[in-house]
Enzyme design. Structure first.
Site, PDB file in Angstrom:
ATOM      1  N   ARG A  47       0.845  -1.208   0.000  1.00 38.81           N
ATOM      2  CA  ARG A  47       0.000   0.000   0.000  1.00 38.81           C
ATOM      3  C   ARG A  47       0.875   1.251   0.000  1.00 38.81           C
ATOM      4  NH1 ARG A  47      -2.877  -3.424   3.753  1.00 38.81           N
ATOM      5  NH2 ARG A  47      -1.986  -2.400   5.568  1.00 38.81           N
ATOM      6  N   LYS A 137     -12.235  14.322   5.805  1.00 41.31           N
ATOM      7  CA  LYS A 137     -13.385  13.831   5.037  1.00 41.31           C
ATOM      8  C   LYS A 137     -14.213  12.877   5.882  1.00 41.31           C
ATOM      9  CE  LYS A 137     -14.083  10.182   2.404  1.00 41.31           C
ATOM     10  NZ  LYS A 137     -13.989   9.141   1.356  1.00 41.31           N
ATOM     11  N   GLU A 178     -19.422  14.631   2.885  1.00 38.83           N
ATOM     12  CA  GLU A 178     -19.743  13.673   1.816  1.00 38.83           C
ATOM     13  C   GLU A 178     -21.010  12.888   2.112  1.00 38.83           C
ATOM     14  OE1 GLU A 178     -16.743  10.720   0.880  1.00 38.83           O
ATOM     15  OE2 GLU A 178     -17.947   9.907  -0.745  1.00 38.83           O
ATOM     16  N   LYS A 220     -18.959  17.029  -1.071  1.00 41.94           N
ATOM     17  CA  LYS A 220     -18.593  15.906  -1.950  1.00 41.94           C
ATOM     18  C   LYS A 220     -19.819  15.026  -2.152  1.00 41.94           C
ATOM     19  CE  LYS A 220     -15.520  11.960  -2.406  1.00 41.94           C
ATOM     20  NZ  LYS A 220     -14.143  11.515  -2.348  1.00 41.94           N
TER      21      LYS A 220
HETATM   22  P1  13P Z   1     -15.162   7.044  -5.608  1.00 42.68           P
HETATM   23  O1  13P Z   1     -14.874   8.219  -6.512  1.00 42.68           O
HETATM   24  O2  13P Z   1     -14.452   5.775  -6.026  1.00 42.68           O
HETATM   25  O3  13P Z   1     -16.611   6.875  -5.342  1.00 42.68           O
HETATM   26  O4  13P Z   1     -14.463   7.369  -4.210  1.00 42.68           O
HETATM   27  C1  13P Z   1     -14.591   8.599  -3.678  1.00 42.68           C
HETATM   28  C2  13P Z   1     -14.605   8.512  -2.204  1.00 42.68           C
HETATM   29  O5  13P Z   1     -13.759   9.069  -1.529  1.00 42.68           O
HETATM   30  C3  13P Z   1     -15.693   7.752  -1.557  1.00 42.68           C
HETATM   31  O6  13P Z   1     -15.713   8.034  -0.179  1.00 42.68           O
END
Ligand code: 13P
Length: 340
Positions: A47, A137, A178, A220
């Site tokens: 990773r 986030k 998000e 987001k």
């Molecule tokens: P995806 O663009 O693959 O949906 O991932 C964005 C993300 O950070 C989801 O939490």
């Protein structure tokens, strides 16, 4: 620095014309799944090695203004010993950190989910800040079905996002908020629009109740699309129109940037949809950008195959996808550019 000035400086660095955010914050189980798809083993070292490659991609900062990291990555270093957040910051890319602790079922709301991780959040943020994180986030998830999300699900998830965002701002980190409405299912684009509007209204109501400063958040969200099992796909123009209609109704103009997730769209679809939004609505009150995970990394992962010999091809694949999304930020992407 006074807290508002600190948040403002982070927003200025994160929300820039022609740029977006790379989501590289897959949790251990999620990255293991992505690696399994290319027959690569997921270890702490693999990773580190893969993510170091991504972050040292020459020219990445032309199109990427921020990277979301997983906790493990924040404390890892590149091959030359430089901490990965420093590698990013030295290029003018803002390092950020995923701080939610994943999903659980929401009691008494069958089918809905709720995200864990508020306990001790302020202390964790203080620690992450010492490691270089300047934004955070948090993801809440909303499945669509005939009865989901429920009224309780809408309220509980919005409350979590608002409490998280308020703590971030108090600690001087910009919160990426998000609310992901899942693409799974055979629902119509109209049903997606209805759910996303209800989600955004509840989220902004909760942000207001918790006195979150809208000028210092990044949203987001999901784009408004039909479910992935719906028989007829929508054109980028239809997605742009449906998305902007919902967002104009429910996202205050004070929000500086809307950075969409890709949520299972192919890289090309995600770029085409973002491009259509910027081409058709250049005067939208917010920057319309990307915070893609899979849609930026999929070609890079395929090129990498877990093999250090593929380092250059991996970086070229990421750079190419970032460049195409950079064009979509201006509405100047074309399908022909996909074939170059
Ligand atoms: P995806 O663009 O693959 O949906 O991932 C964005 C993300 O950070 C989801 O939490």
């Amino acid at each position: 620095m006074d807290p508002a000035a600190e948040l403002e400086a982070v927003i200025e660095d994160m929300v820039q014309p022609g740029k977006g955010i790379l989501a590289a914050d897959e949790s251990a189980p999620t990255i293991a799944k992505r690696f399994a798809a290319i027959d690569a083993e997921s270890t702490q070292e693999s990773r580190r090695s893969y993510r170091s490659l991504l972050f040292t991609t020459p020219g990445l900062a032309e199109f990427v203004s921020g990277v979301i990291l997983f906790e493990e990555t924040l404390a890892q270093s590149a091959d030359d010993g430089t901490p990965l957040p420093v590698i990013l910051a030295n290029q003018g890319i803002v390092p950020g950190i995923k701080v939610d602790k994943g999903l659980a079922p929401l009691a008494n709301a069958p089918g809905d989910k709720i995200t864990r991780g508020l306990d001790g959040l302020a202390e964790r943020l203080q620690h992450y800040k010492t490691l270089g994180a300047r934004f955070a986030k948090w993801r809440e998830v909303y499945p669509i079905s005939d009865h989901n999300p429920t009224a309780l699900g809408l309220e509980a998830n919005a409350e979590m996002l608002a409490r998280y965002a308020a703590v971030c701002q108090a600690e001087g980190l910009v919160p990426i908020v998000e609310p992901e409405v899942l693409i799974d299912g055979d629902h119509t684009i109209g049903r997606s629009a209805e759910v996303i509007e209800a989600v955004l209204r509840s989220v902004f109501h909760a942000l207001y109740r918790h006195q979150v400063i809208l000028e210092f958040i990044v949203l987001k969200p999901s784009m408004v699309t039909p479910g992935k099992d719906h028989p007829s796909p929508a054109s980028p123009e239809q997605v742009a129109e449906a998305t902007l209609k919902v967002f104009r109704r429910s996202v205050p103009a004070a929000v500086p940037g809307i950075n969409f997730l890709s949520g299972g769209q192919t890289p090309e679809e995600a770029t085409a949809n973002l491009n259509a939004m910027n081409a058709r609505y250049p005067d939208a009150p917010w920057e319309l950008s990307f915070s893609f995970g899979r849609a930026l990394q999929e070609p890079a992962l395929k090129a990498w195959q877990g093999n250090p010999a593929n380092a250059a091809a991996t970086q070229q694949a990421l750079y190419r996808r970032a460049r195409l999304n950079g064009a979509a930020r201006y509405g100047t992407w074309t399908t022909a550019m996909e074939n170059e």
